[in-house]
Scaffold this motif. Structure first.
Motif, mmCIF file in Angstrom:
data_model
loop_
_atom_site.group_PDB
_atom_site.id
_atom_site.type_symbol
_atom_site.label_atom_id
_atom_site.label_comp_id
_atom_site.label_asym_id
_atom_site.label_seq_id
_atom_site.Cartn_x
_atom_site.Cartn_y
_atom_site.Cartn_z
ATOM 1 N N TYR A 26 0.880 -1.008 0.048
ATOM 2 C CA TYR A 26 -0.047 0.118 -0.100
ATOM 3 C C TYR A 26 0.942 1.261 0.050
ATOM 4 N N SER A 27 2.073 1.192 0.672
ATOM 5 C CA SER A 27 2.813 2.361 0.872
ATOM 6 C C SER A 27 3.510 2.745 -0.404
ATOM 7 N N ILE A 28 3.429 1.958 -1.525
ATOM 8 C CA ILE A 28 4.188 2.113 -3.099
ATOM 9 C C ILE A 28 3.283 2.414 -3.853
ATOM 10 N N GLN A 29 1.830 2.369 -3.551
ATOM 11 C CA GLN A 29 0.794 2.589 -4.513
ATOM 12 C C GLN A 29 0.722 3.823 -5.046
ATOM 13 N N SER A 30 1.232 4.934 -4.237
ATOM 14 C CA SER A 30 1.291 6.164 -4.840
ATOM 15 C C SER A 30 2.506 7.212 -4.065
ATOM 16 N N PRO A 81 -0.573 7.943 5.187
ATOM 17 C CA PRO A 81 -1.335 6.779 4.991
ATOM 18 C C PRO A 81 -2.974 7.224 5.315
ATOM 19 N N ASP A 82 -3.760 6.569 4.666
ATOM 20 C CA ASP A 82 -5.183 6.794 4.790
ATOM 21 C C ASP A 82 -5.401 5.401 5.677
ATOM 22 N N TYR A 86 -7.631 -3.927 14.455
ATOM 23 C CA TYR A 86 -7.479 -3.082 15.784
ATOM 24 C C TYR A 86 -6.218 -2.559 16.219
ATOM 25 N N LEU A 87 -5.293 -3.487 15.258
ATOM 26 C CA LEU A 87 -3.826 -3.095 15.493
ATOM 27 C C LEU A 87 -3.452 -1.750 15.078
ATOM 28 N N PHE A 88 -4.187 -1.159 13.837
ATOM 29 C CA PHE A 88 -3.970 -0.142 13.782
ATOM 30 C C PHE A 88 -4.289 1.218 14.653
ATOM 31 N N GLY A 89 -5.095 0.808 15.463
ATOM 32 C CA GLY A 89 -5.519 1.920 16.715
ATOM 33 C C GLY A 89 -4.267 1.585 17.860
#
Length: 348
Positions: free
Chosen positions: A27-31, A36-37, A51-54
């Motif tokens: 995802y980090s190299i898609q743009s 990050p969104d 939940y880990l993103f929190g």
């Protein structure tokens, strides 16, 4: 590692988390964006792990990833993909772990280790996925039967379900961050083998081993065990040390693998320390069976019966060392055995 063991069923959970990390890196190299969104990213991973993103450490590590220039994110993505596939290349003459600059390595380490630290003690109550290091130890013991009751490195008796021992990262997770959650890098072993005097944070490789084909120089948890490749002897001098060398027919790297294993765990030295106790056990067993009326042939056969019955045991470390000693003795001629045992005393 030393013994041929199988993975615990719950090891598939770290494997799924490896896929989550790959998703984040992809995802980090898609743009070219540097923010990050998290809502969009969350939709692309398993629901059980969202939940880990929190979690603060994970959230911060992902933000740090996106602060890297695009080309460096690309390097990380390729390095992680390369390193995570190591299990498919253990005999590949061209394969090696990817070396990346210190700054990028730190970013990858922060991300992978933040995720490991969050799940090592367990996922939240109510989560459909169950994993923690205690469960990994318990299932390891259950899956491996008799071998699950001993350390797979030194054969010391352990009760993993009661929390004895540790879950070791064979390739240290600080030096090899891509493997922090790799199922083939997580091995329950005893605290001695993982202690500061033994493996601890040491790399399985020496610097001279690194480069194309480097995995051929080491034994690997679940993938390549040492025991089938090793022939045991006992030194003939007064030191009476346990010696290890490759079995006939082993490939040209087996000797180096044994050297690297010894550098990490000092097994020959540790096993040799209990050899005298083993010798005493064999003498006591022979004394119980021996009769004054025995002919030479009869007591030699009784002795060989003792030697055969004690070979190949992995019940615990003492029994294992006894098996090494008895196997070595059983290769000797009748006259050599008589020289050692004929007076009722061993030379050891």
């Amino acid at each position: 590692m030393f013994l041929e063991v199988k993975q615990a069923p719950c090891a598939e959970v770290p494997g799924r988390l490896m896929k989550m990390i790959q998703t984040i890196l992809d995802y980090s190299i898609q743009s070219l964006v540097q923010e990050p969104d998290f809502e969009e990213l969350s939709e692309s991973v398993e629901e059980d792990f969202r939940y880990l993103f929190g979690r603060a450490a994970v959230h911060s590590a992902i933000e740090e990833l996106f602060e890297l220039p695009y080309i460096e994110r690309t390097v990380l993505c390729e390095a992680f993909e390369n390193d995570s596939e190591f299990k498919d290349h253990i005999n590949d003459a061209s394969y090696s772990f990817r070396r990346i600059p210190e700054n990028e390595n730190k970013v990858l380490s922060n991300l992978c280790n933040a995720l490991y630290d969050e799940v090592r003690s367990g996922l939240p109550a109510g989560n459909k996925t169950e994993f923690n290091v205690r469960l990994l130890q318990t299932q390891f013991a259950q899956t491996n039967g008799a071998l699950g009751r001993v350390c797979p490195v030194c054969v010391r008796e352990l009760v993993f379900p009661l929390g004895e021992g540790e879950v070791d990262h064979y390739f240290p997770r600080k030096k090899y961050p891509a493997l922090a959650l790799h199922p083939y890098n997580l091995l329950p072993i005893c605290s001695d083998c993982n202690g500061v005097r033994m493996k601890h944070m040491k790399s399985p490789f020496e610097a001279s081993d690194r480069g194309p084909g480097e995995l051929r120089n080491v034994y690997l948890p679940y993938l390549r065990a040492a025991r089938p490749e090793i022939e045991f002897k006992v030194s003939e001098d007064e030191s009476r040390r346990i010696l290890m060398r490759p079995v006939p027919g082993a490939d040209g790297y087996a000797g180096r693998r044994i050297e690297n294993m010894e550098r990490l765990y000092h097994l020959g030295e540790r096993w040799s320390e209990i050899l005298q106790f083993v010798c005493d056990d064999v003498m006591a067993e022979l004394a119980e069976q021996r009769r004054d009326t025995d002919t030479r042939e009869e007591w030699i056969e009784k002795l060989r019966g003792i030697l055969r019955s004690n070979a190949q045991s992995t019940r615990d470390r003492i029994e294992f060392v006894k098996g090494i000693y008895c196997g070595w003795l059983n290769e000797k001629t009748d006259q050599e055995l008589e020289n050692i045992f004929g007076s009722g005393k061993t030379e050891v």
